[in-house]
Design a protein around this motif. Structure first.
Motif, PDB file in Angstrom:
ATOM      1  N   MET A   1      -0.731   2.040   2.772  1.00 38.20           N
ATOM      2  CA  MET A   1       0.574   2.706   2.785  1.00 38.20           C
ATOM      3  C   MET A   1       1.699   1.706   3.075  1.00 38.20           C
ATOM      4  N   LEU A   2       1.472   0.804   4.029  1.00 37.13           N
ATOM      5  CA  LEU A   2       2.484  -0.213   4.337  1.00 37.13           C
ATOM      6  C   LEU A   2       2.753  -1.105   3.129  1.00 37.13           C
ATOM      7  N   PHE A   3       1.715  -1.480   2.423  1.00 34.36           N
ATOM      8  CA  PHE A   3       1.909  -2.310   1.236  1.00 34.36           C
ATOM      9  C   PHE A   3       2.554  -1.506   0.110  1.00 34.36           C
ATOM     10  N   ASP A   4       2.325  -0.200   0.094  1.00 34.30           N
ATOM     11  CA  ASP A   4       2.960   0.652  -0.916  1.00 34.30           C
ATOM     12  C   ASP A   4       4.459   0.803  -0.672  1.00 34.30           C
ATOM     13  N   TYR A   5       4.849   1.026   0.589  1.00 30.80           N
ATOM     14  CA  TYR A   5       6.223   1.434   0.881  1.00 30.80           C
ATOM     15  C   TYR A   5       7.054   0.437   1.684  1.00 30.80           C
ATOM     16  N   GLU A   6       6.413  -0.446   2.422  1.00 29.79           N
ATOM     17  CA  GLU A   6       7.155  -1.289   3.358  1.00 29.79           C
ATOM     18  C   GLU A   6       7.231  -2.748   2.899  1.00 29.79           C
TER      19      GLU A   6
ATOM     20  N   PRO B   1       0.525  -3.196  -4.864  1.00 24.82           N
ATOM     21  CA  PRO B   1       0.323  -2.991  -3.426  1.00 24.82           C
ATOM     22  C   PRO B   1      -1.161  -3.014  -3.018  1.00 24.82           C
ATOM     23  N   GLN B   2      -2.030  -2.454  -3.848  1.00 27.99           N
ATOM     24  CA  GLN B   2      -3.454  -2.435  -3.511  1.00 27.99           C
ATOM     25  C   GLN B   2      -4.047  -3.843  -3.520  1.00 27.99           C
TER      26      GLN B   2
END
Length: 151
Positions: A53-58, A66-67
């Motif tokens: 989630m952090l790599f997706d949004y932050e 992101p993955q």
């Protein structure tokens, strides 16, 4: 005996003593910076959903999804510090960890360059400098690299 000779003699004695401690200092630098990154990798694998989630949004990692960034970043934080700590391919592994650190600063720049992230930016700079000591100075005598080079 001249004044210069009088001053050089004790200075040389102190310098020789410090030279004896240099391998311990080199090891301490490698262990400390390796522990910082390894701990971060452990946190990432403890809560993988949060990491993704952090790599997706932050985090805004360039050129990677992101993955892929999450997998690559976590692998780097778990694998490279072990090499740095043990002194295996030290200069190359420290350089790779330095590059990882630089990407982390870039990816999280919006936070790190803000007022709330100033301490975090200073930490990343410190870690980068510590890694560059190993890159340019080498791992020291207390390393696998040193043992392999002796043989």
């Amino acid at each position: 005996m001249s004044l210069l000779q009088t001053l050089v003699k004790p200075y040389s004695a102190i310098a020789r003593q410090l030279d004896l401690l240099a391998p311990v200092f080199d090891l301490a630098i490698r262990l400390w910076v390796a522990w910082v990154f390894f701990k971060s990798g452990l946190v990432k694998i403890q809560s993988w959903d949060t990491t993704v989630m952090l790599f997706d949004y932050e985090y805004n990692v360039p050129l990677l999804s992101p993955q892929v960034a999450a997998w690559t970043g976590t692998a780097a934080e778990l694998f490279l510090p072990v090499l740095v700590a043990l002194g295996i391919a030290s200069r190359l592994s420290a350089l790779a960890l330095f590059a990882f650190n630089a990407v982390a600063v870039y990816a999280y720049a919006s936070f790190l360059f803000g007022t709330e992230g100033a301490a975090g930016l200073q930490q990343h700079i410190l870690w980068g400098v510590m890694l560059l000591i190993t890159v340019f100075h080498g791992p020291g005598k207390l390393s696998v690299d040193h043992l392999l080079c002796k043989k």
